[in-house]
Design an enzyme around this catalytic site. Structure first.
Site, PDB file in Angstrom:
ATOM      1  N   ILE A  11      43.219  36.993  42.202  1.00 16.84           N
ATOM      2  CA  ILE A  11      43.689  37.388  43.539  1.00 16.84           C
ATOM      3  C   ILE A  11      42.380  37.737  44.455  1.00 16.84           C
ATOM      4  O   ILE A  11      42.491  37.703  45.854  1.00 16.84           O
ATOM      5  CB  ILE A  11      44.792  38.448  43.648  1.00 16.84           C
ATOM      6  CG1 ILE A  11      45.560  38.680  44.832  1.00 16.84           C
ATOM      7  CG2 ILE A  11      44.076  39.852  43.268  1.00 16.84           C
ATOM      8  CD1 ILE A  11      46.853  39.202  44.675  1.00 16.84           C
ATOM      9  N   GLY A  32      42.342  47.089  36.032  1.00 24.21           N
ATOM     10  CA  GLY A  32      43.114  46.011  36.287  1.00 24.21           C
ATOM     11  C   GLY A  32      42.788  45.442  37.651  1.00 24.21           C
ATOM     12  O   GLY A  32      41.812  45.306  38.160  1.00 24.21           O
ATOM     13  N   ASP A  34      43.695  46.474  40.565  1.00 25.12           N
ATOM     14  CA  ASP A  34      43.214  47.432  41.735  1.00 25.12           C
ATOM     15  C   ASP A  34      41.550  47.604  41.436  1.00 25.12           C
ATOM     16  O   ASP A  34      40.971  47.636  42.456  1.00 25.12           O
ATOM     17  CB  ASP A  34      43.819  48.738  41.176  1.00 25.12           C
ATOM     18  CG  ASP A  34      43.806  49.996  42.072  1.00 25.12           C
ATOM     19  OD1 ASP A  34      43.356  49.450  43.350  1.00 25.12           O
ATOM     20  OD2 ASP A  34      44.227  50.843  41.802  1.00 25.12           O
ATOM     21  N   SER A 117      53.177  45.821  37.933  1.00 25.68           N
ATOM     22  CA  SER A 117      53.619  46.921  36.962  1.00 25.68           C
ATOM     23  C   SER A 117      53.742  46.036  35.427  1.00 25.68           C
ATOM     24  O   SER A 117      53.976  47.008  34.746  1.00 25.68           O
ATOM     25  CB  SER A 117      55.106  47.135  37.087  1.00 25.68           C
ATOM     26  OG  SER A 117      55.006  48.274  38.213  1.00 25.68           O
ATOM     27  N   THR A 118      53.218  44.923  35.567  1.00 21.92           N
ATOM     28  CA  THR A 118      53.165  44.215  33.993  1.00 21.92           C
ATOM     29  C   THR A 118      52.031  44.386  33.200  1.00 21.92           C
ATOM     30  O   THR A 118      52.001  43.584  32.185  1.00 21.92           O
ATOM     31  CB  THR A 118      53.521  42.918  34.308  1.00 21.92           C
ATOM     32  OG1 THR A 118      52.502  41.732  34.858  1.00 21.92           O
ATOM     33  CG2 THR A 118      54.942  42.696  35.151  1.00 21.92           C
ATOM     34  N   GLY A 119      50.881  45.076  33.742  1.00 22.14           N
ATOM     35  CA  GLY A 119      49.788  45.247  32.999  1.00 22.14           C
ATOM     36  C   GLY A 119      49.671  46.589  32.452  1.00 22.14           C
ATOM     37  O   GLY A 119      50.445  46.777  31.464  1.00 22.14           O
ATOM     38  N   TYR A 121      51.101  49.175  33.195  1.00 19.14           N
ATOM     39  CA  TYR A 121      52.396  49.812  33.563  1.00 19.14           C
ATOM     40  C   TYR A 121      53.564  49.388  32.669  1.00 19.14           C
ATOM     41  O   TYR A 121      54.464  49.702  32.622  1.00 19.14           O
ATOM     42  CB  TYR A 121      52.806  49.998  35.004  1.00 19.14           C
ATOM     43  CG  TYR A 121      52.153  50.904  36.014  1.00 19.14           C
ATOM     44  CD1 TYR A 121      51.047  51.901  35.439  1.00 19.14           C
ATOM     45  CD2 TYR A 121      52.089  50.996  37.399  1.00 19.14           C
ATOM     46  CE1 TYR A 121      50.251  52.736  36.080  1.00 19.14           C
ATOM     47  CE2 TYR A 121      51.577  52.205  38.093  1.00 19.14           C
ATOM     48  CZ  TYR A 121      50.591  52.756  37.821  1.00 19.14           C
ATOM     49  OH  TYR A 121      50.010  53.886  38.143  1.00 19.14           O
TER      50      TYR A 121
HETATM   51  N1  AR6 Z   1      43.928  38.657  40.224  1.00 13.03           N
HETATM   52  C1  AR6 Z   1      45.034  38.617  39.581  1.00 13.03           C
HETATM   53  N2  AR6 Z   1      45.828  39.247  38.810  1.00 13.03           N
HETATM   54  C2  AR6 Z   1      45.019  40.026  38.127  1.00 13.03           C
HETATM   55  C3  AR6 Z   1      43.699  40.481  38.248  1.00 13.03           C
HETATM   56  C4  AR6 Z   1      43.184  39.485  39.533  1.00 13.03           C
HETATM   57  N3  AR6 Z   1      41.709  39.721  39.519  1.00 13.03           N
HETATM   58  N4  AR6 Z   1      43.257  41.230  37.707  1.00 13.03           N
HETATM   59  C5  AR6 Z   1      44.314  41.713  36.425  1.00 13.03           C
HETATM   60  N5  AR6 Z   1      45.345  40.928  37.034  1.00 13.03           N
HETATM   61  P1  AR6 Z   1      47.513  45.837  36.165  1.00 13.03           P
HETATM   62  P2  AR6 Z   1      49.839  47.564  36.851  1.00 13.03           P
HETATM   63  C6  AR6 Z   1      46.936  41.005  36.504  1.00 13.03           C
HETATM   64  O1  AR6 Z   1      47.339  46.595  34.939  1.00 13.03           O
HETATM   65  O2  AR6 Z   1      50.445  47.193  35.459  1.00 13.03           O
HETATM   66  C7  AR6 Z   1      45.536  50.162  37.822  1.00 13.03           C
HETATM   67  O3  AR6 Z   1      44.518  50.843  37.016  1.00 13.03           O
HETATM   68  C8  AR6 Z   1      47.129  41.570  35.236  1.00 13.03           C
HETATM   69  O4  AR6 Z   1      46.532  40.763  34.241  1.00 13.03           O
HETATM   70  O5  AR6 Z   1      46.391  45.596  37.279  1.00 13.03           O
HETATM   71  O6  AR6 Z   1      50.769  47.516  38.062  1.00 13.03           O
HETATM   72  C9  AR6 Z   1      45.974  50.825  39.051  1.00 13.03           C
HETATM   73  O7  AR6 Z   1      45.203  51.765  39.446  1.00 13.03           O
HETATM   74  C10 AR6 Z   1      48.587  41.898  35.259  1.00 13.03           C
HETATM   75  O8  AR6 Z   1      49.337  40.658  35.018  1.00 13.03           O
HETATM   76  O9  AR6 Z   1      48.682  46.679  37.325  1.00 13.03           O
HETATM   77  C11 AR6 Z   1      47.388  51.513  38.385  1.00 13.03           C
HETATM   78  O10 AR6 Z   1      46.778  52.996  37.501  1.00 13.03           O
HETATM   79  C12 AR6 Z   1      48.903  42.428  36.638  1.00 13.03           C
HETATM   80  O11 AR6 Z   1      47.571  42.069  37.327  1.00 13.03           O
HETATM   81  C13 AR6 Z   1      47.752  50.704  37.224  1.00 13.03           C
HETATM   82  O12 AR6 Z   1      46.448  49.751  36.778  1.00 13.03           O
HETATM   83  C14 AR6 Z   1      49.064  43.573  36.909  1.00 13.03           C
HETATM   84  O13 AR6 Z   1      48.216  44.536  36.068  1.00 13.03           O
HETATM   85  C15 AR6 Z   1      48.868  49.676  37.478  1.00 13.03           C
HETATM   86  O14 AR6 Z   1      49.484  49.077  36.610  1.00 13.03           O
END
Ligand code: AR6
Length: 173
Positions: A11, A32, A34, A117-119, A121
């Site tokens: 992204i 992740g 973020d 939320s699928t990482g 969280y």
């Molecule tokens: N581009 C697209 N998708 C991505 C990327 C990227 N560069 N990197 C990771 N993903 P997560 P959450 C995907 O854990 O579950 C953070 O620490 C990843 O593979 O990033 O909402 C925040 O600060 C997964 O499919 O987000 C919060 O504390 C998706 O993005 C917490 O994580 C979401 O995974 C939020 O957790």
């Protein structure tokens, strides 16, 4: 003609009016997607986020994109999965809907979502994907300035769930 697509990719590389950040309630960065967004955008993003005083789960706040190819970042903390009886589904729907409404209010025509939320969280993908695609589809069916919505999946498995949910939604309507 409005468009909705599901792609594999990063992204932080996407050129769109707005990308969505799966943030936490502090809006001060994390791991992740973020962490990747903050690294790519540079320190000015954190500076602007500091002034926002956090964000409730399911709500959304907007900043500029700084060094990102996207003009804006819409930050939304999705729910932490706690077994499914803590309003997780409603809160996830709110994250998508409030991000779309904020995009609309800022005349963003193209908006790109990660799988919220699928990482870290741990929201189960088989439940999260239908919520995401239904919320986006319903929003696009209304009169809205938002013209193009994309889901960007970071891995093949995630993409399979969103493709499946999209297929099921289309076969029902
Ligand atoms: N581009 C697209 N998708 C991505 C990327 C990227 N560069 N990197 C990771 N993903 P997560 P959450 C995907 O854990 O579950 C953070 O620490 C990843 O593979 O990033 O909402 C925040 O600060 C997964 O499919 O987000 C919060 O504390 C998706 O993005 C917490 O994580 C979401 O995974 C939020 O957790």
């Amino acid at each position: 003609m409005k468009s909705f697509s599901i792609m594999l990719g990063d992204i932080t590389k996407v050129k769109a009016d707005a990308i969505v950040n799966a943030a936490n309630t502090t809006l001060l960065g994390g791991g992740g997607v973020d962490g990747a967004i903050h690294r790519a955008a540079g320190p000015q993003l954190l500076e602007e986020c500091r002034a926002l005083n956090g964000c409730a789960t399911g709500e959304a706040k907007i900043t500029k994109g700084y060094r990102l190819p996207a003009s804006y970042v819409i930050h939304t903390p999705g729910p932490i999965w706690q077994g499914g009886h803590h309003h997780e589904a409603d809160l996830l729907r709110n994250s998508y809907l409030n991000s779309l409404k904020l995009a609309e209010a800022n005349t963003c025509h193209s908006i790109v979502f990660p799988s919220i939320s699928t990482g870290v969280y741990h929201f189960p993908l088989n439940l999260a994907a239908p919520i995401a695609v239904q919320t986006i589809r319903q929003f696009l069916n209304q009169a809205t300035a938002v013209e193009a919505v994309q889901m960007i999946c970071f891995d093949e498995e995630t993409k399979r769930y969103y493709d499946q949910a999209f297929k099921e939604l289309c076969s029902r309507s």
